[in-house]
Design an enzyme around this catalytic site. Structure first.
Site, PDB file in Angstrom:
ATOM      1  CE  LYS A 288      51.486  59.125  43.843  1.00 50.02           C
ATOM      2  NZ  LYS A 288      51.142  59.522  45.256  1.00 50.02           N
TER       3      LYS A 288
ATOM      4  N   GLY B 224      41.516  49.405  39.435  1.00 53.50           N
ATOM      5  CA  GLY B 224      40.297  50.372  39.145  1.00 53.50           C
ATOM      6  C   GLY B 224      40.424  51.117  38.088  1.00 53.50           C
TER       7      GLY B 224
ATOM      8  NE  ARG C 277      32.720  47.957  42.664  1.00 51.66           N
ATOM      9  CZ  ARG C 277      33.735  49.058  43.268  1.00 51.66           C
ATOM     10  NH1 ARG C 277      33.356  49.946  44.247  1.00 51.66           N
ATOM     11  NH2 ARG C 277      34.800  48.986  43.074  1.00 51.66           N
TER      12      ARG C 277
ATOM     13  N   GLY D 102      42.554  46.939  44.963  1.00 56.92           N
ATOM     14  CA  GLY D 102      43.690  46.366  46.010  1.00 56.92           C
ATOM     15  C   GLY D 102      43.371  45.024  46.152  1.00 56.92           C
TER      16      GLY D 102
END
Ligand code: ADP
Ligand code: MG
Length: 400
Positions: free
Chosen positions: A192, A345, A21, A368
């Site tokens: 999920k 991610g 990052r 997200g």
């Protein structure tokens, strides 16, 4: 110039464990330095619970950033700068540093989340950040889906611009979300369905073909009445999975579920690993990857795509024995002459692990945030930048 960067890096024993990052923030920062802006950097790191906590200090980022900037500035033929850490992010301490700082020094401010006001987007705290600068640059795409003081609040008080990272994210993700070249194919996987319902729903509307893998496939398989053994199934979401399959049907879209599955008896200590057709799983089988027939079929299907969006690994890719399906998708995307965008991610990690990251058009840095963007949601941290950019035609990154 205050830059909101994404320095939310993993720390280990007080050192930066992964500098990705920080690396990604360098182009914007180096350009601002070259443009002679007086640069200050802020970011959050982790989730400090109750005020300042040394375990979440941004101090370890300073030497890493300085080293990376040294290299980049040298490449550009520009003189080096030093990065000075200030152990607060608003107020007297920062302002006095700012007033006394030499021109070859930039400031890295302490974790914005050391103030609880940050996550509440409290106007007074936003104003305190705004008081430090004449202009604001947001380059923390991964935080843009949250309306916090350092991502959204401050932009109400200062002209606010998108850094290169945010610009690039918006460019690629809006292509996926708004105007994909067709055929547009989508690959979805991961653990999920929860948390991804809106993405799946949106992609059923938007995509020409959808391939589903990962554990997510078993909730869909359950909805179709298949035996899923001991695979990860979200039983409370089976009804929703069924509704999505029906919706796809009505819209004339095909959702490709895996033809075959790699199963094992124990993820940690497997004594057997074999591929089975999706409709032949036994009661003790744990599905851990898409099988070879599925890999082949996906790769073949993807060949016609002009745009591909991929979120979610195809199996438990963290274990080399179960990473083949995920790698196969990465290789398939890498071979395409198409716009290929990867979000998420773990998906980003998986693509890097596969070794073909440089052959993917864009790997989103926001987990997200990138999913919310492709769902068609407006990200508060981006929305406010666009408004400012529109009202300020003189917008350019070097503005100060
Ligand atoms: P992303 O972060 O890219 O959005 P997710 O967080 O949704 O992806 O899912 C990633 C996780 O899904 C990985 O840790 C991977 O091990 C897990 N996973 C994928 N397939 C399976 C499976 N068949 N069984 C259990 N876990 C799985
Ligand atoms: Mg994840």
């Amino acid at each position: 110039m205050l830059v909101r960067a994404d320095f939310n890096v993993p720390l280990k024993d007080g050192h930066v464990a992964d500098d990705t990052r920080i690396r990604e923030s360098v182009p914007t920062i180096a350009t601002l330095i070259e443009e002679k802006a007086k640069v200050m950097l802020c970011s959050h790191l982790g989730r400090p619970k109750d005020g300042p906590d040394p375990a979440f200090s941004l101090a370890p980022v300073a030497p890493v950033l300085e080293r990376l900037l040294d290299k980049e500035l040298a490449n550009r033929g520009a003189p080096p700068v030093s990065v000075r850490f200030v152990n607060d992010c608003i107020g007297y301490k920062v302002i006095s540093e700012l007033n006394s700082v030499e021109s070859n020094t930039i400031l890295l401010l302490e974790n914005t989340r050391f103030y609880r006001e940050e996550e509440k987007n409290q106007p007074l705290f936003s104003m305190a950040l705004a008081a430090l600068c004449s202009h604001f640059v947001n380059d923390a795409f991964g935080s843009c889906h949250r309306a916090h003081s350092s991502t959204e609040g401050i932009a109400h008080f200062r002209p606010a611009y998108a850094g290169y990272l945010v610009q690039r994210e918006v460019q690629f993700l809006s292509k996926v979300a708004e105007s994909p070249d067709r055929p547009f194919h989508v690959v979805l996987g991961g653990a999920k369905i929860s948390g991804k319902l809106d993405v799946i729903d949106r992609m059923i509307e938007l995509a020409d073909e959808i391939y589903i893998g990962g554990a997510m496939a078993f909730t869909f398989a359950k909805a179709l009445g298949y035996e899923t053994g001991k695979s990860l199934v979200e039983f409370e979401r089976v009804g929703l999975a069924k509704a999505m399959l029906e919706k796809a049907n009505q819209l004339g879209r095909t959702i490709h579920l895996p033809k075959d599955i790699v199963v094992t008896d124990d993820i940690e200590k497997p004594t057997r690993i074999e591929a089975k057709p999706l409709d032949a799983l036994g009661a003790t089988d744990i599905g851990v990857d898409i099988g070879p027939l599925t890999r082949q079929a996906c790769a073949k299907g993807l060949e016609s795509a002009k745009t591909v969006f991929w979120n979610g690994p195809m199996g438990v890719f963290e274990k080399p024995a179960f990473a083949d399906g995920t790698n196969a998708i990465a290789f398939a995307l890498a071979a395409l002459h198409a716009t290929t965008v990867v979000g998420g991610g773990e998906s980003a990690m998986a693509v890097k692990q596969s070794g073909v990251a440089d052959k993917i058009s864009h790997i989103s840095t926001g987990g997200g945030a990138s999913l919310e963007f492709v769902e068609g949601k407006e990200l508060p941290g981006i929305k406010i930048l666009e408004e400012d950019n529109q009202s300020n035609p003189a917008y350019h990154l070097g503005n100060r």
